[in-house]
Every structure is written in structure tokens, then in C-alpha cells.
Design a protein around this motif. Structure first.
Motif, PDB file in Angstrom:
ATOM      1  N   LEU A 178     -22.828   0.567  14.273  1.00  0.00           N
ATOM      2  CA  LEU A 178     -22.797   1.618  13.261  1.00  0.00           C
ATOM      3  C   LEU A 178     -21.873   2.731  13.739  1.00  0.00           C
ATOM      4  CD1 LEU A 178     -26.567   1.928  12.225  1.00  0.00           C
ATOM      5  CD2 LEU A 178     -24.745   0.678  11.055  1.00  0.00           C
ATOM      6  N   VAL A 179     -20.939   3.112  12.904  1.00  0.00           N
ATOM      7  CA  VAL A 179     -20.043   4.237  13.174  1.00  0.00           C
ATOM      8  C   VAL A 179     -20.258   5.249  12.060  1.00  0.00           C
ATOM      9  CG1 VAL A 179     -17.664   4.988  13.476  1.00  0.00           C
ATOM     10  CG2 VAL A 179     -18.372   2.739  14.324  1.00  0.00           C
ATOM     11  N   LYS A 180     -20.716   6.425  12.441  1.00  0.00           N
ATOM     12  CA  LYS A 180     -21.080   7.447  11.452  1.00  0.00           C
ATOM     13  C   LYS A 180     -22.065   6.882  10.433  1.00  0.00           C
ATOM     14  CE  LYS A 180     -16.709   9.973  11.940  1.00  0.00           C
ATOM     15  NZ  LYS A 180     -15.492  10.486  11.246  1.00  0.00           N
ATOM     16  N   ARG A 181     -23.032   6.115  10.972  1.00  0.00           N
ATOM     17  CA  ARG A 181     -24.143   5.536  10.214  1.00  0.00           C
ATOM     18  C   ARG A 181     -23.684   4.491   9.185  1.00  0.00           C
ATOM     19  NH1 ARG A 181     -27.817  10.553   8.402  1.00  0.00           N
ATOM     20  NH2 ARG A 181     -25.789  11.329   7.696  1.00  0.00           N
ATOM     21  N   LYS A 182     -22.495   3.965   9.373  1.00  0.00           N
ATOM     22  CA  LYS A 182     -22.006   2.894   8.506  1.00  0.00           C
ATOM     23  C   LYS A 182     -21.654   1.667   9.342  1.00  0.00           C
ATOM     24  CE  LYS A 182     -20.251   5.443   4.524  1.00  0.00           C
ATOM     25  NZ  LYS A 182     -19.115   5.598   3.580  1.00  0.00           N
ATOM     26  N   GLN A 183     -21.938   0.484   8.789  1.00  0.00           N
ATOM     27  CA  GLN A 183     -21.669  -0.765   9.498  1.00  0.00           C
ATOM     28  C   GLN A 183     -20.171  -0.966   9.675  1.00  0.00           C
ATOM     29  OE1 GLN A 183     -24.058  -3.114  10.710  1.00  0.00           O
ATOM     30  NE2 GLN A 183     -22.205  -3.743  11.782  1.00  0.00           N
ATOM     31  N   ARG A 184     -19.786  -1.277  10.907  1.00  0.00           N
ATOM     32  CA  ARG A 184     -18.388  -1.623  11.206  1.00  0.00           C
ATOM     33  C   ARG A 184     -18.382  -2.819  12.154  1.00  0.00           C
ATOM     34  NH1 ARG A 184     -14.425   0.275   8.088  1.00  0.00           N
ATOM     35  NH2 ARG A 184     -13.034  -0.296   9.792  1.00  0.00           N
ATOM     36  N   TYR A 185     -17.239  -3.520  12.180  1.00  0.00           N
ATOM     37  CA  TYR A 185     -17.013  -4.640  13.087  1.00  0.00           C
ATOM     38  C   TYR A 185     -15.692  -4.415  13.807  1.00  0.00           C
ATOM     39  CZ  TYR A 185     -20.657  -6.676  10.172  1.00  0.00           C
ATOM     40  OH  TYR A 185     -21.825  -6.891   9.480  1.00  0.00           O
ATOM     41  N   ALA A 186     -15.565  -4.991  14.988  1.00  0.00           N
ATOM     42  CA  ALA A 186     -14.381  -4.692  15.797  1.00  0.00           C
ATOM     43  C   ALA A 186     -13.958  -5.897  16.608  1.00  0.00           C
ATOM     44  CB  ALA A 186     -14.672  -3.515  16.733  1.00  0.00           C
ATOM     45  N   ILE A 187     -12.724  -5.835  17.078  1.00  0.00           N
ATOM     46  CA  ILE A 187     -12.202  -6.751  18.099  1.00  0.00           C
ATOM     47  C   ILE A 187     -11.836  -5.900  19.311  1.00  0.00           C
ATOM     48  CG2 ILE A 187     -10.344  -8.331  18.729  1.00  0.00           C
ATOM     49  CD1 ILE A 187     -10.196  -9.191  15.823  1.00  0.00           C
ATOM     50  N   SER A 188     -12.415  -6.244  20.450  1.00  0.00           N
ATOM     51  CA  SER A 188     -12.179  -5.519  21.709  1.00  0.00           C
ATOM     52  C   SER A 188     -12.385  -4.018  21.542  1.00  0.00           C
ATOM     53  CB  SER A 188     -10.782  -5.838  22.248  1.00  0.00           C
ATOM     54  OG  SER A 188     -10.678  -7.220  22.535  1.00  0.00           O
ATOM     55  N   GLY A 189     -13.423  -3.658  20.791  1.00  0.00           N
ATOM     56  CA  GLY A 189     -13.819  -2.262  20.668  1.00  0.00           C
ATOM     57  C   GLY A 189     -13.067  -1.456  19.635  1.00  0.00           C
ATOM     58  N   VAL A 190     -12.103  -2.066  18.931  1.00  0.00           N
ATOM     59  CA  VAL A 190     -11.307  -1.344  17.938  1.00  0.00           C
ATOM     60  C   VAL A 190     -11.580  -1.926  16.559  1.00  0.00           C
ATOM     61  CG1 VAL A 190      -9.024  -0.522  17.275  1.00  0.00           C
ATOM     62  CG2 VAL A 190      -9.526  -0.969  19.686  1.00  0.00           C
ATOM     63  N   SER A 191     -12.018  -1.075  15.653  1.00  0.00           N
ATOM     64  CA  SER A 191     -12.293  -1.469  14.276  1.00  0.00           C
ATOM     65  C   SER A 191     -11.109  -1.042  13.408  1.00  0.00           C
ATOM     66  CB  SER A 191     -13.582  -0.808  13.790  1.00  0.00           C
ATOM     67  OG  SER A 191     -13.923  -1.258  12.494  1.00  0.00           O
ATOM     68  N   PHE A 192     -10.487  -2.013  12.763  1.00  0.00           N
ATOM     69  CA  PHE A 192      -9.231  -1.774  12.051  1.00  0.00           C
ATOM     70  C   PHE A 192      -9.447  -0.918  10.809  1.00  0.00           C
ATOM     71  CE2 PHE A 192      -5.954  -2.877   8.951  1.00  0.00           C
ATOM     72  CZ  PHE A 192      -4.789  -2.748   9.711  1.00  0.00           C
ATOM     73  N   VAL A 193      -8.590   0.077  10.650  1.00  0.00           N
ATOM     74  CA  VAL A 193      -8.579   0.925   9.459  1.00  0.00           C
ATOM     75  C   VAL A 193      -7.250   0.710   8.745  1.00  0.00           C
ATOM     76  CG1 VAL A 193      -8.659   3.284   8.581  1.00  0.00           C
ATOM     77  CG2 VAL A 193     -10.040   2.633  10.569  1.00  0.00           C
ATOM     78  N   PRO A 194      -7.264   0.261   7.487  1.00  0.00           N
ATOM     79  CA  PRO A 194      -6.000   0.042   6.772  1.00  0.00           C
ATOM     80  C   PRO A 194      -5.217   1.344   6.632  1.00  0.00           C
ATOM     81  CG  PRO A 194      -7.832  -0.991   5.610  1.00  0.00           C
ATOM     82  CD  PRO A 194      -8.428  -0.133   6.672  1.00  0.00           C
ATOM     83  N   PRO A 195      -3.913   1.316   6.872  1.00  0.00           N
ATOM     84  CA  PRO A 195      -3.094   2.521   6.729  1.00  0.00           C
ATOM     85  C   PRO A 195      -2.761   2.790   5.268  1.00  0.00           C
ATOM     86  CG  PRO A 195      -1.709   0.680   7.329  1.00  0.00           C
ATOM     87  CD  PRO A 195      -3.130   0.148   7.292  1.00  0.00           C
ATOM     88  N   ASP A 196      -2.145   3.935   5.002  1.00  0.00           N
ATOM     89  CA  ASP A 196      -1.749   4.245   3.630  1.00  0.00           C
ATOM     90  C   ASP A 196      -0.464   3.540   3.222  1.00  0.00           C
ATOM     91  OD1 ASP A 196       0.189   5.625   5.025  1.00  0.00           O
ATOM     92  OD2 ASP A 196      -0.473   7.622   4.418  1.00  0.00           O
ATOM     93  N   THR A 197       0.183   2.884   4.183  1.00  0.00           N
ATOM     94  CA  THR A 197       1.437   2.172   3.939  1.00  0.00           C
ATOM     95  C   THR A 197       1.390   0.848   4.687  1.00  0.00           C
ATOM     96  OG1 THR A 197       2.608   4.290   3.857  1.00  0.00           O
ATOM     97  CG2 THR A 197       3.966   2.312   4.120  1.00  0.00           C
TER      98      THR A 197
END
Length: 546
Positions: free
Chosen positions: A360-379
Motif C-alpha cells: 500500500l502506498v498512500k493507502r492505495k494498492q500498488r505493485y512494483a518490480i525491484s521496489g519501483v512502481s511504474f507511474v505513466p508519464p504525461d508524454t
């Protein structure tokens, strides 16, 4: 309907009747994407159709054909198609994932233009945004061998496609809201589909006694591993994601999310009707669907007990996975044998250990690879890289190995790699679920699968002779899978979980395979019809020419 250029003359054909001409033809498709009603277990639900079809039209091509597919988006949401297992040689912009390609806006169109270069076998396409693939929009893509290239089995009497997957009563927009709200999807699906049918015995095929047929099996679902069985019949494995295999016999096959297999089945049983059973694996219950194999001179229905393993039998599945090997003497897309590339003798230039996690990150479910959870960029990353737009991503934002005690962080994770590097990648799974990973742009050799924590000593277990070459591999609970991959395809390539909720909530990153030599020998320029969005919206299209 499809068109191709033959000797200066445009030829037309419907998608259901196929005649082949010389390799390298250009095949034209015109697709319109719409909403439409689909019924699963008699429950109507809004789905995504292509040319009014669910599943979508099947593409049939030859090695090295050029596919030009004009996609009209008549939905009220952006849309993209990705081409699972197609390498998109030197052409990652056409890959159809958000990191490379701008979505097609509602009411607009985009024309994909790519070559199925040096590939044969069975693949599928699917919508890559959010969880649209739950609603449909997917279909089969076949690449046949060139006439002069021998295949290691006789021509079958028939060739059937089975697109199988889990399904849920709630529609894709509702499931997206669940994920956006920080919650998990339910582990248990509401059912299983075969070619868009979710009701047992609705789907059937007719065969003749004594003949042999090919079945192409793709798991196009969201998250469930599935077992495929034809009661009373043996499955002879012949192809896995473009690789001809050692032709081992199986009573049933485990097909994990995103994977594709081809089998031959000989109709050698008494002329009856037999059940084809597709059922879930490793979720604590058996959810399935059946269809009917109907002998043309059938005398009734044959009741035969299933030989499939217990739904939670991991050991059985591991042994099956370890038994799948490459046929070294068979030709692939070219005349040279598949075993002519000796991957086991290559020098490893880099070792990656990629470990999944859930938190949970900021009380929301997230998944990651090697500790990094991907966030889509604006481009899209490919556009940002091409136009040198700053502060969209940073190469090296995901480590080669997990860092202990660091927790999970959110980032637009991009890993840099050199063109022609030879990588060893370990997928380490400390979780208690089966996982599935895919790498766009490549096939890789699955050199090892086993339980426990990978160590350097695990290399003694590697298959360095005839490991299967594929683009999607499973990783069993509290286990590891090791792959080798030769980075011979420049571009921005998505490495992701095929569990689509996990992918959507961060279990992915992009591999930027880079060459300092800007040459058409290594990578094509962005297409002149490239969609521009985000911070690339106002860029000058003339820049895209080399």
C-alpha cells in the motif's frame, strides 16, 4: 476485408478466405472499434468489438509481410492495440503501449504499419490501455512460414484458434474504478471464455476420424492461469510463441496469462462427441468452461474422466514447464536450424534480478518490480526520447537488483541497455501466487525454472542447449525463472507483468535499448503519421525524418 499489392494489381479478399502470394506483400485492413453487447453465461454486458466482431478479425500473414491496419476509434475513450509477441523490428513506436505510442483519441483513427520480420507462429493482439482487454478488442494473429521453408510436421487437416481467458461480471470501466480507488481485483473470476463464449458446450468444432488438426491456444485473460484439455486425446506440442518445439505429448497444458501454444491432435478415438475443457489453476477453486469436439460420424457423447492435475498442483506444472524445449534441427522463419544460434556459449554482459512486490502506498494498492512502481508519464517515453523532452523520465530509475529495506517508491522507471548486450535476467517471486512476465520486442531463452531463492549456484541447473525461446514466461510461487536475452532490437520496450491489474498499478518498466549510431540499420524513424500528445503535442513533425 483485406487488400494486397500483387504484381502491380490490388487484390481483395475477406478475412475468412485466404490465398497467399509472395512474401513481403502488404496486407491492408480497415478496422472500426465500437461498443457492442456481448453475453457471457447469458448475462449481457457492454464489450469492445472490432468490425462488429468479438473476438476481433483474425490476421493471417506470411513471414516478412507488411501489415497496414487502419484503426478507427468509435469509443468514448482513448484506445490502443498492442501485438503480443510480434517483435516490431527497429520499430518500437508501433508497439501500441502507452510508453511508446499516443492513444487514439475518441472519434479519430491511426494506421499501424509494421512488418512481421523473420517470425512465424501464433500470436494475438489486444487493447493495452487500462483494463480494456477485459471488454474484448482482442484477436488472433498468425504468421505462416514461407513456402520454401520446411515445417517439422505434416500440414494439418484443419487449424483452429482458441482465445481463452478469465472474465468478470463487472465491466471494464467498473474494474478500472476499483483499481483507481486503490483496491485489488478479486482473485476468483466469474467464469472462463473460449472465443468469446462463456457458456459450456455453446462453442463446438467438427472433425473427421483419423485426421490431425492444429489448435492454437492463447491465454488473453486478465490474471488467471488456465489448463487446456481435450478429454480422451493427446496433445502434441509443436510451437510456442514462434518457436518450433520438441514434439512431446501431453494430456493437458497449463497456459499462463499472455502465453500461446500450438498443438496437434489426432482424432484417433471412437467416433463420439468429446469435451474440450478450459479451467483455472492455482486459485483454490476450479472455474471452467467446456466446448465440444464433434466427430463428423459421431454416435453420441463419450463420458471420459479428466486427466488434468489438481487445480493447485504446482509441482506438476513446474515439471511440465521444464519439459518444453526447442527443436534444434527444425527451421524457423529462415532455412537455418533454430539451434544454429548457440545462446549457451554467449558471454553474459549484465545480470538483472527483478523481484515483484505488493504494498500500500498512500493507502492505495500498488505493485512494483525491484521496489519501483511504474507511474505513466504525461508524454509517451518514445516521443520524449526522440524529441529530447526533459524531465519526462530518467534512465537508470530502476536498479539492476532489488535494494533491501527500501520499501516501494513511485517513478517512471526506465532501464538503459546497450544494443547487442547479452543479458541474464532473473525473475524472483517471493509472493505466493503464480506470475507471468512479458518483454515486448524480443524472444528470450527460458534457461531455468525452480523453487526457492535464486543464487549463483542455480546456474548449474540451467538448460544451455535447447531451452525454449518465447516472449512470455511464468514464475511460480516462491520460485525463480531465469532467462537469457540478446538485445538486438533498438527501441523503447515494455517489460511487464501480464497480470493486467498488476501492470496497471505499476508492475512494469521500460527497457531503453540504445545505439549511439543513429542509422536505419538499427532503428526506423518515427512514422510520419505518428500521433503526438502530452508535451510532444506541438513538436514539429519534420523532425521525425532521419
Amino acid at each position: 476485408m483485406r487488400w494486397w499489392l500483387n504484381g502491380g494489381v490490388w487484390m481483395m479478399m475477406t478475412t475468412t478466405i485466404i490465398y497467399f502470394v509472395k512474401a513481403g506483400d502488404t496486407l491492408f485492413y480497415n478496422w472500426r472499434v465500437t461498443y457492442g453487447e456481448i453475453s457471457l453465461r447469458t448475462l449481457p454486458r457492454r464489450g469492445i468489438l472490432i468490425n462488429g466482431q468479438f473476438p476481433g478479425p483474425e490476421i493471417r500473414s506470411l513471414t516478412n509481410d507488411n501489415l497496414v491496419i487502419n484503426v478507427h476509434n468509435d469509443l468514448d475513450e482513448p484506445f490502443l492495440l498492442s501485438w503480443n509477441g510480434v517483435h516490431m523490428r527497429k520499430n518500437s513506436y508501433q508497439d501500441g503501449v502507452y510508453g511508446t505510442t499516443c492513444p487514439i483519441p475518441p472519434g479519430k483513427n491511426y494506421t499501424y504499419d509494421f512488418q512481421v520480420k523473420d517470425q512465424v507462429g501464433s500470436y494475438f493482439y489486444f487493447p493495452s490501455l487500462a483494463v480494456q482487454k477485459l471488454a474484448g478488442g482482442y484477436g488472433s494473429l498468425r504468421i505462416y512460414s514461407l513456402p520454401r521453408i520446411p515445417v517439422p510436421f505434416p500440414e494439418p487437416a484443419g487449424d483452429f484458434t482458441f482465445l481463452i481467458g478469465d472474465w468478470y461480471r463487472r465491466n471494464h470501466t467498473t474494474l478500472k474504478k476499483i483499481l483507481d480507488g486503490g483496491r485489488k481485483l478479486p482473485t476468483m473470476p466469474d467464469g472462463v471464455m473460449i472465443n468469446g463464449q462463456g457458456l459450456s458446450s455453446v462453442y463446438s468444432i467438427t472433425v473427421d476420424k483419423g485426421k490431425t488438426y492444429r489448435f492454437r491456444l492463447s491465454n488473453v485473460g486478465l490474471q488467471s492461469s488456465l489448463n487446456f484439455e481435450i478429454l480422451g486425446h493427446q496433445l502434441k506440442l509443436i510451437e510456442v510463441e514462434g518457436t518450433h518445439t520438441v514434439q512431446s505429448m501431453y494430456t493437458s497444458l497449463d497456459i499462463h496469462v499472455g502465453q500461446t501454444y500450438s498443438v496437434l491432435v489426432t482424432m484417433d478415438q471412437p467416433p463420439q462427441n468429446y469435451s474440450i475443457v478450459v479451467s483455472t489453476r492455482f486459485i483454490g477453486a476450479d472455474v471452467g468452461v467446456g466446448s465440444t469436439l464433434h466427430y463428423s460420424n459421431s454416435k453420441g457423447h463419450k463420458i471420459i474422466p479428466s486427466r488434468a492435475p489438481d487445480p493447485n498442483d504446482i509441482e506438476w506444472s513446474i515439471k511440465q514447464a521444464q519439459s518444453i524445449r526447442t527443436n534444434l534441427t527444425a527451421s524457423g522463419p529462415r532455412t537455418d536450424p533454430q539451434g544454429s544460434y548457440h545462446y549457451g556459449k554467449m558471454k553474459i554482459s549484465r545480470n538483472l534480478i527483478l523481484e515483484s512486490s505488493a504494498a500500500l502506498v498512500k493507502r492505495k494498492q500498488r505493485y512494483a518490480i525491484s521496489g519501483v512502481s511504474f507511474v505513466p508519464p504525461d508524454t509517451p517515453l518514445k516521443l520524449a526520447d526522440h524529441f529530447k523532452i526533459k524531465n519526462v523520465f530518467k534512465v537508470g530509475s530502476i536498479p539492476d537488483k532489488p535494494r533491501r529495506g527500501g520499501g516501494m517508491r513511485l517513478d517512471t522507471s526506465v532501464m538503459g541497455a546497450h544494443h547487442n548486450a547479452f543479458l541474464e535476467i532473473i525473475f524472483q517471486n517471493r509472493e505466493k501466487i503464480v506470475q507471468s512476465y512479458h518483454l515486448d520486442g524480443y524472444n528470450f531463452w527460458v534457461v531455468g525454472i525452480n523453487k526457492g531463492i535464486w543464487s549463483h549456484a542455480s546456474r548449474r541447473e540451467y538448460n544451455l542447449k535447447d531451452a525454449i525461446s518465447r516472449s512470455t514466461t511464468q514464475v511460480y510461487p516462491e520460485s525463480w525463472t531465469a532467462i537469457y536475452v540478446a538485445l538486438d532490437n533498438v527501441g523503447m520496450w515494455n517489460l511487464r507483468s501480464q497480470f493486467w491489474a498488476r501492470q496497471y498499478l505499476g508492475q512494469q518498466f521500460y527497457l531503453r535499448v540504445y545505439s549511439p549510431v543513429h542509422s536505419l540499420k538499427d532503428e526506423y524513424p518515427l512514422p510520419k503519421n505518428a500521433l503526438l500528445c502530452g508535451r510532444a503535442s506541438n513538436k514539429n513533425m519534420s523532425i521525425i525524418t532521419p
